[in-house]
Design an enzyme around this catalytic site. Structure first.
Site, PDB file in Angstrom:
ATOM      1  N   LYS A 164     -57.062 -17.666  46.467  1.00 48.95           N
ATOM      2  CA  LYS A 164     -55.904 -18.507  46.097  1.00 48.95           C
ATOM      3  C   LYS A 164     -54.946 -17.712  45.209  1.00 48.95           C
ATOM      4  CE  LYS A 164     -58.495 -21.543  44.016  1.00 48.95           C
ATOM      5  NZ  LYS A 164     -59.870 -21.073  44.264  1.00 48.95           N
TER       6      LYS A 164
ATOM      7  N   ARG B 281     -65.340 -10.428  37.085  1.00 48.69           N
ATOM      8  CA  ARG B 281     -64.768 -11.054  35.891  1.00 48.69           C
ATOM      9  C   ARG B 281     -65.912 -11.638  35.054  1.00 48.69           C
ATOM     10  NH1 ARG B 281     -60.549 -15.266  37.907  1.00 48.69           N
ATOM     11  NH2 ARG B 281     -62.290 -16.700  37.607  1.00 48.69           N
TER      12      ARG B 281
END
Ligand code: B4P
Length: 186
Positions: free
Chosen positions: A15, A133
């Site tokens: 996204k 991350r």
């Protein structure tokens, strides 16, 4: 081209990658609640301190907090004369979707298309592990997928019922997926 867009899909579907690209190409305001929350965490604000542990667990930050962020950005843009926007990773549950509908009513604006990015779990997990991350370890990723299924996936029917949903196959190169999205926004 349609100018008021939502990007919906599981974590790792791309996204953020596609939203950033499209917003740059088309001059849209790109509003990623994930990026905005990470910026608050990095700045050590009270809001960031509240969000940090929740994000590290792979859960959703409180609706009130996320809504306040989105409201202030969309109001700012409307006050500056309006324009197109792309909401990336928001809404993430039905409460947020209902609140967004109210906010847009107030602003006299409407969602023009909801892009649903679809991808197999195995590829999602592979992409997120490669990204690495702070919230991208396997246990947290599996929890985020579960949270997506329980809380976010009901938005697929929600926007389908409103005639706004456009599914996109999110596998392949970034360029190929970007082209598919451009075609459907025609
Ligand atoms: P987000 O920041 O929204 O991130 P995401 O869903 O994990 O990833 P996205 O789908 O954007 O994937 P990306 O393009 O980065 O959410 C993080 C957390 O923030 C949530 O868990 C939650 O705690 C909190 N949060 C955010 N919004 C919230 C809300 N509204 N309410 C409550 N809490 C909220 O792509 C992933 C990786 O794949 C990247 O490394 C990318 O380079 C790679 N990739 C992309 N496209 C590819 C392709 N075609 N091929 C190969 N790799 C690709």
């Amino acid at each position: 081209m349609k100018q008021r867009l939502l990007f919906l899909g599981p974590p790792g579907a791309g996204k953020g990658t596609q939203a950033q690209r499209l917003a740059e190409q088309q001059g849209l305001l790109h509003l990623s609640t994930g990026d905005l929350l990470r910026a608050e965490v990095a700045a050590g604000t009270p809001l960031g301190q509240e969000a940090e542990a929740v994000m590290a667990r792979g859960e959703l930050v409180s609706d009130a907090l996320v809504l306040a962020i989105v409201r202030s950005r969309l109001e700012q843009q409307a006050a500056a004369g309006g324009g197109g926007w792309l909401l990336d990773g928001f809404p993430r549950n039905v409460t947020q979707a209902d609140a967004l509908a109210h906010l847009l009513d107030e602003l006299g604006q409407q969602i023009e298309q909801v892009v649903l990015m679809e991808l197999d779990d195995a590829v999602l997990i592979e992409r997120l592990l490669a990204r690495g991350r702070a919230d991208d370890n396997e246990q947290v990723i599996r929890h985020r997928l579960e949270v997506y299924r329980q809380q976010t996936a009901p938005l697929i029917a929600y926007y389908q019922d409103r005639g706004l949903l456009a599914p996109v196959e999110a596998s392949g190169t970034v360029e190929a997926i970007g082209q598919r999205i451009l075609t459907l926004l025609g």
